[in-house]
Design a protein around this motif. Sequence first.
Motif, PDB file in Angstrom:
ATOM      1  N   LEU A  42       0.604 -17.443 -13.930  1.00 28.95           N
ATOM      2  CA  LEU A  42       0.952 -16.044 -13.731  1.00 28.95           C
ATOM      3  C   LEU A  42      -0.150 -15.421 -12.889  1.00 28.95           C
ATOM      4  CD1 LEU A  42       2.659 -16.866 -16.229  1.00 28.95           C
ATOM      5  CD2 LEU A  42       2.358 -14.545 -17.058  1.00 28.95           C
ATOM      6  N   GLY A  43       0.191 -15.006 -11.675  1.00 33.59           N
ATOM      7  CA  GLY A  43      -0.776 -14.422 -10.764  1.00 33.59           C
ATOM      8  C   GLY A  43      -1.204 -13.040 -11.200  1.00 33.59           C
ATOM      9  N   GLN A  44      -1.995 -12.396 -10.363  1.00 35.68           N
ATOM     10  CA  GLN A  44      -2.531 -11.068 -10.668  1.00 35.68           C
ATOM     11  C   GLN A  44      -1.411 -10.051 -10.852  1.00 35.68           C
ATOM     12  OE1 GLN A  44      -6.033  -9.695  -8.456  1.00 35.68           O
ATOM     13  NE2 GLN A  44      -4.807  -7.925  -7.873  1.00 35.68           N
ATOM     14  N   ASN A  45      -1.575  -9.176 -11.857  1.00 39.28           N
ATOM     15  CA  ASN A  45      -0.699  -8.026 -12.085  1.00 39.28           C
ATOM     16  C   ASN A  45       0.741  -8.420 -12.404  1.00 39.28           C
ATOM     17  OD1 ASN A  45      -0.382  -5.202 -12.291  1.00 39.28           O
ATOM     18  ND2 ASN A  45       0.554  -5.151 -10.271  1.00 39.28           N
ATOM     19  N   VAL A  46       0.919  -9.464 -13.208  1.00 41.76           N
ATOM     20  CA  VAL A  46       2.249  -9.889 -13.657  1.00 41.76           C
ATOM     21  C   VAL A  46       2.515  -9.289 -15.026  1.00 41.76           C
ATOM     22  CG1 VAL A  46       3.612 -11.893 -14.427  1.00 41.76           C
ATOM     23  CG2 VAL A  46       2.313 -12.004 -12.291  1.00 41.76           C
ATOM     24  N   ASN A  47       3.736  -8.779 -15.217  1.00 39.69           N
ATOM     25  CA  ASN A  47       4.157  -8.266 -16.515  1.00 39.69           C
ATOM     26  C   ASN A  47       5.305  -9.128 -17.035  1.00 39.69           C
ATOM     27  OD1 ASN A  47       4.312  -6.218 -18.700  1.00 39.69           O
ATOM     28  ND2 ASN A  47       6.345  -5.914 -17.832  1.00 39.69           N
ATOM     29  N   ILE A  48       5.149  -9.629 -18.242  1.00 39.71           N
ATOM     30  CA  ILE A  48       6.212 -10.372 -18.924  1.00 39.71           C
ATOM     31  C   ILE A  48       6.653  -9.500 -20.089  1.00 39.71           C
ATOM     32  CG2 ILE A  48       6.877 -12.502 -20.098  1.00 39.71           C
ATOM     33  CD1 ILE A  48       5.987 -12.884 -17.134  1.00 39.71           C
ATOM     34  N   ALA A  49       7.886  -9.015 -20.032  1.00 45.71           N
ATOM     35  CA  ALA A  49       8.382  -8.054 -21.021  1.00 45.71           C
ATOM     36  C   ALA A  49       8.713  -8.717 -22.356  1.00 45.71           C
ATOM     37  CB  ALA A  49       9.612  -7.338 -20.470  1.00 45.71           C
ATOM     38  N   ASN A  50       9.020  -7.875 -23.331  1.00 43.79           N
ATOM     39  CA  ASN A  50       9.386  -8.340 -24.671  1.00 43.79           C
ATOM     40  C   ASN A  50      10.489  -9.390 -24.614  1.00 43.79           C
ATOM     41  OD1 ASN A  50       7.690  -6.496 -26.103  1.00 43.79           O
ATOM     42  ND2 ASN A  50       9.177  -4.890 -25.683  1.00 43.79           N
ATOM     43  N   ASN A  51      10.312 -10.437 -25.406  1.00 46.25           N
ATOM     44  CA  ASN A  51      11.348 -11.444 -25.662  1.00 46.25           C
ATOM     45  C   ASN A  51      11.790 -12.256 -24.451  1.00 46.25           C
ATOM     46  OD1 ASN A  51      11.447 -10.502 -28.399  1.00 46.25           O
ATOM     47  ND2 ASN A  51      12.607  -8.753 -27.623  1.00 46.25           N
ATOM     48  N   VAL A  52      11.049 -12.223 -23.363  1.00 48.90           N
ATOM     49  CA  VAL A  52      11.378 -13.026 -22.183  1.00 48.90           C
ATOM     50  C   VAL A  52      11.044 -14.489 -22.472  1.00 48.90           C
ATOM     51  CG1 VAL A  52      10.633 -13.536 -19.812  1.00 48.90           C
ATOM     52  CG2 VAL A  52      11.158 -11.187 -20.490  1.00 48.90           C
ATOM     53  N   LYS A  53      11.908 -15.383 -21.997  1.00 52.21           N
ATOM     54  CA  LYS A  53      11.698 -16.826 -22.138  1.00 52.21           C
ATOM     55  C   LYS A  53      11.417 -17.420 -20.762  1.00 52.21           C
ATOM     56  CE  LYS A  53      12.923 -16.767 -26.513  1.00 52.21           C
ATOM     57  NZ  LYS A  53      12.275 -15.555 -26.986  1.00 52.21           N
ATOM     58  N   ILE A  54      10.307 -18.155 -20.675  1.00 55.24           N
ATOM     59  CA  ILE A  54       9.883 -18.801 -19.429  1.00 55.24           C
ATOM     60  C   ILE A  54       9.660 -20.277 -19.728  1.00 55.24           C
ATOM     61  CG2 ILE A  54       8.049 -18.926 -17.699  1.00 55.24           C
ATOM     62  CD1 ILE A  54       7.696 -15.902 -18.063  1.00 55.24           C
ATOM     63  N   GLY A  55      10.251 -21.143 -18.904  1.00 52.19           N
ATOM     64  CA  GLY A  55      10.140 -22.587 -19.099  1.00 52.19           C
ATOM     65  C   GLY A  55       8.785 -23.133 -18.708  1.00 52.19           C
ATOM     66  N   ASN A  56       8.736 -24.432 -18.507  1.00 58.26           N
ATOM     67  CA  ASN A  56       7.514 -25.146 -18.155  1.00 58.26           C
ATOM     68  C   ASN A  56       7.317 -25.181 -16.642  1.00 58.26           C
ATOM     69  OD1 ASN A  56       6.944 -25.926 -20.891  1.00 58.26           O
ATOM     70  ND2 ASN A  56       8.561 -27.455 -20.686  1.00 58.26           N
ATOM     71  N   SER A  57       6.065 -25.223 -16.224  1.00 57.28           N
ATOM     72  CA  SER A  57       5.683 -25.382 -14.812  1.00 57.28           C
ATOM     73  C   SER A  57       6.282 -24.303 -13.914  1.00 57.28           C
ATOM     74  CB  SER A  57       6.075 -26.778 -14.315  1.00 57.28           C
ATOM     75  OG  SER A  57       5.438 -27.772 -15.105  1.00 57.28           O
ATOM     76  N   VAL A  58       6.367 -23.086 -14.423  1.00 55.01           N
ATOM     77  CA  VAL A  58       6.863 -21.938 -13.660  1.00 55.01           C
ATOM     78  C   VAL A  58       5.671 -21.274 -12.970  1.00 55.01           C
ATOM     79  CG1 VAL A  58       7.891 -19.631 -13.876  1.00 55.01           C
ATOM     80  CG2 VAL A  58       8.844 -21.561 -15.163  1.00 55.01           C
ATOM     81  N   LYS A  59       5.880 -20.862 -11.711  1.00 58.13           N
ATOM     82  CA  LYS A  59       4.823 -20.174 -10.972  1.00 58.13           C
ATOM     83  C   LYS A  59       5.317 -18.779 -10.621  1.00 58.13           C
ATOM     84  CE  LYS A  59       1.398 -20.769  -7.426  1.00 58.13           C
ATOM     85  NZ  LYS A  59       0.760 -21.703  -6.508  1.00 58.13           N
ATOM     86  N   ILE A  60       4.615 -17.760 -11.138  1.00 57.02           N
ATOM     87  CA  ILE A  60       4.948 -16.364 -10.875  1.00 57.02           C
ATOM     88  C   ILE A  60       3.785 -15.767 -10.093  1.00 57.02           C
ATOM     89  CG2 ILE A  60       5.553 -14.144 -11.886  1.00 57.02           C
ATOM     90  CD1 ILE A  60       6.543 -15.703 -14.367  1.00 57.02           C
ATOM     91  N   GLN A  61       4.037 -15.405  -8.841  1.00 51.87           N
ATOM     92  CA  GLN A  61       2.998 -14.894  -7.967  1.00 51.87           C
ATOM     93  C   GLN A  61       2.657 -13.436  -8.307  1.00 51.87           C
ATOM     94  OE1 GLN A  61       1.602 -17.414  -6.787  1.00 51.87           O
ATOM     95  NE2 GLN A  61       2.204 -17.687  -4.659  1.00 51.87           N
ATOM     96  N   ASN A  62       1.703 -12.871  -7.599  1.00 48.93           N
ATOM     97  CA  ASN A  62       1.186 -11.528  -7.862  1.00 48.93           C
ATOM     98  C   ASN A  62       2.275 -10.449  -7.843  1.00 48.93           C
ATOM     99  OD1 ASN A  62      -1.227 -12.905  -7.726  1.00 48.93           O
ATOM    100  ND2 ASN A  62      -1.972 -11.850  -5.916  1.00 48.93           N
ATOM    101  N   ASN A  63       2.095  -9.446  -8.706  1.00 57.42           N
ATOM    102  CA  ASN A  63       2.891  -8.204  -8.715  1.00 57.42           C
ATOM    103  C   ASN A  63       4.362  -8.410  -9.053  1.00 57.42           C
ATOM    104  OD1 ASN A  63       0.540  -6.748  -7.813  1.00 57.42           O
ATOM    105  ND2 ASN A  63       0.965  -7.605  -5.785  1.00 57.42           N
ATOM    106  N   VAL A  64       4.647  -9.281 -10.004  1.00 58.43           N
ATOM    107  CA  VAL A  64       6.028  -9.514 -10.438  1.00 58.43           C
ATOM    108  C   VAL A  64       6.160  -9.067 -11.890  1.00 58.43           C
ATOM    109  CG1 VAL A  64       7.800 -11.264 -10.900  1.00 58.43           C
ATOM    110  CG2 VAL A  64       6.369 -11.449  -8.854  1.00 58.43           C
ATOM    111  N   SER A  65       7.255  -8.354 -12.183  1.00 63.48           N
ATOM    112  CA  SER A  65       7.597  -7.994 -13.563  1.00 63.48           C
ATOM    113  C   SER A  65       8.858  -8.744 -13.953  1.00 63.48           C
ATOM    114  CB  SER A  65       7.845  -6.490 -13.689  1.00 63.48           C
ATOM    115  OG  SER A  65       6.639  -5.781 -13.515  1.00 63.48           O
TER     116      SER A  65
END
Length: 187
Positions: A42-65
Amino acid sequence: MSEYFVHESSYVDDGVSIGEGTKIWHFCHVQKGAAIGSNCSLGQNVNIANNVKIGNSVKIQNNVSVYEGVELEDYVFCGPSMVFTNDLTPRAKYPKGSANYKKTSIRKGATIGANATIVCGHELGEWCSIAAGAVVTKNVPAHALMAGVPAKQMGWVCECGQVLDKEYKCPDCGRQYERKDDTLREV
């Protein structure tokens, strides 16, 4: 020693699950009930909201909600500043609450380019590729290459990410696919 890394500037609420090898960088917030798989970034300034499910080896770049109602399967790539939504008709005066958020499913290996927008209530198929700046307003087939506003299919992509030729063969890795109706599958 922790099985995962969280930068000191980030917040992780109670009731969160984080897999081994995951790295959460500067100024992130992971909210209650979220589940993040192993080996994610999870890059800089990432927000993961309540109850979100994220699998394995996921790449989330900067400034993503990643808002409640969005699910990311394994190997998904979210480019910088791309946008998810979870309400088709938002009004500040008339909040709907999480029970009424539209579900959005991002299937295994999908790539979403920088500044793309994914309108809620849709599914992005396995190994599809969404071009930078595209606005997705409908379901996306597996391996589809989507671009534009609104996004339209421009071709097909291999699991490795390369655009397929007219015979549905990858010029990089050599994988061969066949098309039946509006679906593509590896031979």
